[in-house]
Design a protein around this motif. Structure first.
Motif, mmCIF file in Angstrom:
data_model
loop_
_atom_site.group_PDB
_atom_site.id
_atom_site.type_symbol
_atom_site.label_atom_id
_atom_site.label_comp_id
_atom_site.label_asym_id
_atom_site.label_seq_id
_atom_site.Cartn_x
_atom_site.Cartn_y
_atom_site.Cartn_z
ATOM 1 N N GLY A 43 0.835 -1.235 -0.067
ATOM 2 C CA GLY A 43 -0.082 0.117 -0.060
ATOM 3 C C GLY A 43 0.850 1.389 0.065
ATOM 4 O O GLY A 43 0.319 2.217 -0.091
ATOM 5 N N SER A 44 2.366 1.052 0.367
ATOM 6 C CA SER A 44 2.970 2.359 0.104
ATOM 7 C C SER A 44 3.229 2.764 -1.032
ATOM 8 O O SER A 44 3.183 1.794 -2.256
ATOM 9 C CB SER A 44 4.262 2.010 1.185
ATOM 10 N N PRO A 45 3.741 4.092 -1.628
ATOM 11 C CA PRO A 45 4.167 4.517 -2.807
ATOM 12 C C PRO A 45 5.458 4.072 -3.174
ATOM 13 O O PRO A 45 6.330 3.362 -2.208
ATOM 14 C CB PRO A 45 4.073 6.183 -2.898
ATOM 15 N N LEU A 46 5.695 4.216 -4.293
ATOM 16 C CA LEU A 46 7.168 3.649 -5.174
ATOM 17 C C LEU A 46 7.747 4.637 -5.924
ATOM 18 O O LEU A 46 7.021 5.102 -6.702
ATOM 19 C CB LEU A 46 7.005 2.264 -5.710
ATOM 20 N N SER A 47 8.800 4.803 -5.888
ATOM 21 C CA SER A 47 9.728 5.596 -6.972
ATOM 22 C C SER A 47 11.069 5.211 -7.188
ATOM 23 O O SER A 47 11.888 5.179 -6.190
ATOM 24 C CB SER A 47 9.796 7.255 -6.729
ATOM 25 N N LEU A 48 11.423 4.731 -8.408
ATOM 26 C CA LEU A 48 12.608 4.012 -8.771
ATOM 27 C C LEU A 48 13.113 4.972 -10.024
ATOM 28 O O LEU A 48 12.442 5.267 -10.955
ATOM 29 C CB LEU A 48 12.714 2.700 -9.154
ATOM 30 N N GLU A 49 14.410 5.498 -9.708
ATOM 31 C CA GLU A 49 15.086 6.369 -10.776
ATOM 32 C C GLU A 49 16.078 5.739 -11.540
ATOM 33 O O GLU A 49 16.986 4.769 -10.905
ATOM 34 C CB GLU A 49 15.400 7.444 -10.082
ATOM 35 N N TRP A 72 12.071 -0.351 -18.694
ATOM 36 C CA TRP A 72 11.930 -0.845 -17.453
ATOM 37 C C TRP A 72 11.459 -2.376 -17.521
ATOM 38 O O TRP A 72 10.616 -2.745 -18.175
ATOM 39 C CB TRP A 72 10.839 -0.101 -16.552
ATOM 40 N N TYR A 73 12.294 -3.295 -16.960
ATOM 41 C CA TYR A 73 11.897 -4.908 -16.666
ATOM 42 C C TYR A 73 11.781 -4.820 -15.281
ATOM 43 O O TYR A 73 12.342 -4.535 -14.404
ATOM 44 C CB TYR A 73 13.192 -5.410 -17.373
ATOM 45 N N ARG A 74 10.996 -6.097 -15.413
ATOM 46 C CA ARG A 74 10.930 -6.548 -13.885
ATOM 47 C C ARG A 74 11.071 -8.014 -14.077
ATOM 48 O O ARG A 74 10.758 -8.701 -15.003
ATOM 49 C CB ARG A 74 9.488 -6.535 -13.187
ATOM 50 N N GLN A 75 12.094 -8.767 -12.986
ATOM 51 C CA GLN A 75 12.399 -10.092 -13.128
ATOM 52 C C GLN A 75 11.992 -10.537 -11.530
ATOM 53 O O GLN A 75 12.594 -10.237 -10.634
ATOM 54 C CB GLN A 75 13.875 -10.103 -13.410
ATOM 55 N N ALA A 76 11.104 -11.637 -11.701
ATOM 56 C CA ALA A 76 10.803 -12.443 -10.656
ATOM 57 C C ALA A 76 11.928 -13.350 -10.456
ATOM 58 O O ALA A 76 12.407 -13.795 -11.175
ATOM 59 C CB ALA A 76 9.345 -13.194 -10.693
ATOM 60 N N ALA A 77 11.757 -13.997 -9.261
ATOM 61 C CA ALA A 77 12.929 -15.072 -8.659
ATOM 62 C C ALA A 77 13.197 -16.229 -9.793
ATOM 63 O O ALA A 77 11.970 -16.759 -10.049
ATOM 64 C CB ALA A 77 12.873 -15.320 -7.390
ATOM 65 N N GLY A 78 14.225 -16.319 -10.252
ATOM 66 C CA GLY A 78 14.189 -17.667 -11.442
ATOM 67 C C GLY A 78 13.413 -17.720 -12.283
ATOM 68 O O GLY A 78 13.289 -18.534 -13.121
ATOM 69 N N PHE A 84 13.162 -8.007 -8.946
ATOM 70 C CA PHE A 84 14.383 -7.332 -9.438
ATOM 71 C C PHE A 84 13.701 -6.476 -10.548
ATOM 72 O O PHE A 84 13.554 -6.756 -11.505
ATOM 73 C CB PHE A 84 15.201 -8.424 -9.746
ATOM 74 N N TYR A 85 14.101 -4.984 -10.204
ATOM 75 C CA TYR A 85 13.523 -4.031 -11.462
ATOM 76 C C TYR A 85 14.843 -3.604 -11.922
ATOM 77 O O TYR A 85 15.895 -3.115 -11.347
ATOM 78 C CB TYR A 85 12.877 -3.124 -10.781
ATOM 79 N N LEU A 86 14.906 -3.739 -13.371
ATOM 80 C CA LEU A 86 15.969 -3.399 -14.288
ATOM 81 C C LEU A 86 15.732 -2.286 -15.172
ATOM 82 O O LEU A 86 14.656 -2.384 -15.782
ATOM 83 C CB LEU A 86 16.787 -4.678 -14.885
ATOM 84 N N PRO A 133 22.479 -1.343 -12.681
ATOM 85 C CA PRO A 133 22.765 -2.692 -11.579
ATOM 86 C C PRO A 133 21.274 -3.176 -11.105
ATOM 87 O O PRO A 133 21.429 -4.243 -10.376
ATOM 88 C CB PRO A 133 23.608 -2.001 -10.579
ATOM 89 N N GLY A 134 20.283 -2.436 -11.230
ATOM 90 C CA GLY A 134 18.917 -2.924 -10.865
ATOM 91 C C GLY A 134 18.545 -2.631 -9.309
ATOM 92 O O GLY A 134 19.461 -2.289 -8.656
ATOM 93 N N THR A 135 17.599 -2.888 -9.036
ATOM 94 C CA THR A 135 16.829 -2.615 -7.533
ATOM 95 C C THR A 135 16.014 -3.634 -7.148
ATOM 96 O O THR A 135 15.338 -4.271 -7.810
ATOM 97 C CB THR A 135 15.824 -1.213 -7.723
ATOM 98 N N ARG A 136 16.440 -4.172 -5.993
ATOM 99 C CA ARG A 136 15.706 -5.522 -5.396
ATOM 100 C C ARG A 136 14.549 -4.892 -4.617
ATOM 101 O O ARG A 136 14.783 -4.410 -3.778
ATOM 102 C CB ARG A 136 16.525 -6.508 -4.772
#
Lengths: 109, 115
Positions: B16-22, B35-41, B88-90, B108-111
């Protein structure tokens, strides 16, 4: 639909050779990429094939057959640092990359 | 030479919290940004891409949004995070994908962990 298939996991021995296969069905084809991704890190570019045949780059080679929708990545003289996931990706007719789920390669001494 | 930066490297957020990735790119102009997202495996899932300032294409309908306020800046946002947003956001950049190989170069990505 668009689909890229790779084995989930492979195991090989240090010093040996391993071949990682990738088959694809996409809407159009504008090239195929191989990337290496170590655990917890970003993918890094390894190779690009757009014409049929073999591209060699040091210990790594990549092969493409467009008529068969098939590619492989060949790794020679395996080293422990080659333990990683290998991602196959195809650039489709819209020039977007369609990604496979990746092959986790485990190298044993 | 070109470099790509992402921050933060790791993030733990409540549902429920907001998000900001730069994401910012240096050493090139008018890059294509992704922007990509990678789920585990799992493989990479394309979320958004941009060919220029203010131009955003969405690949997957969801509670995320993206903006490109400057040529070399790409921001991923959410007003309310869901548990399923963990991953994992790339961020990646490339030159015009219609010419040559134009491989994508990744940050380098954001986990992100949503609890």
């Amino acid at each position: 639909g668009q689909n890229i298939d790779q084995p989930t996991e492979m195991t090989a021995t240090e010093g040996a050779i391993v071949q990682i296969n990738c088959t694809y069905q996409t809407s159009g084809f504008n090239g195929l990429f191989w990337y290496q991704q170590h655990a917890g890190e970003a993918p890094t570019f390894l190779s690009y094939n757009v014409l049929d045949g073999l591209e060699e780059k040091g210990r790594f080679s990549s092969f493409l057959s467009r008529s068969k929708g098939y590619s492989y990545l060949l790794l020679k003289e395996l080293q422990m640092k080659d333990s990683a996931s290998y991602l196959c990706a195809v650039k489709d007719s819209n020039y977007q990359l369609i990604w496979g789920a990746g092959t986790k390669l485990i190298i044993k001494p | 030479s070109q470099t790509i930066h992402q921050w933060p490297a790791t993030l733990v957020q409540p549902v429920g919290s907001p998000l900001s990735l730069e994401c910012t790119v240096e050493g090139t102009s008018n890059p294509n940004l992704y922007w990509y997202r990678q789920a585990a495996g799992r493989g990479l899932q394309l979320l958004f891409y941009s060919v220029g300032i203010g131009q955003i294409s969405s690949e997957v309908p969801q509670n995320l949004s993206a903006s490109r306020p400057q040529d070399r800046q790409f921001i991923l946002s959410s007003k309310k995070l869901l548990l399923s947003d963990s991953g994992f956001y790339l961020c990646a950049w490339s030159w015009d994908p219609g010419t040559g190989s134009n491989e994508q170069f990744f940050g380098p990505g954001t986990r992100l962990t949503v609890l």
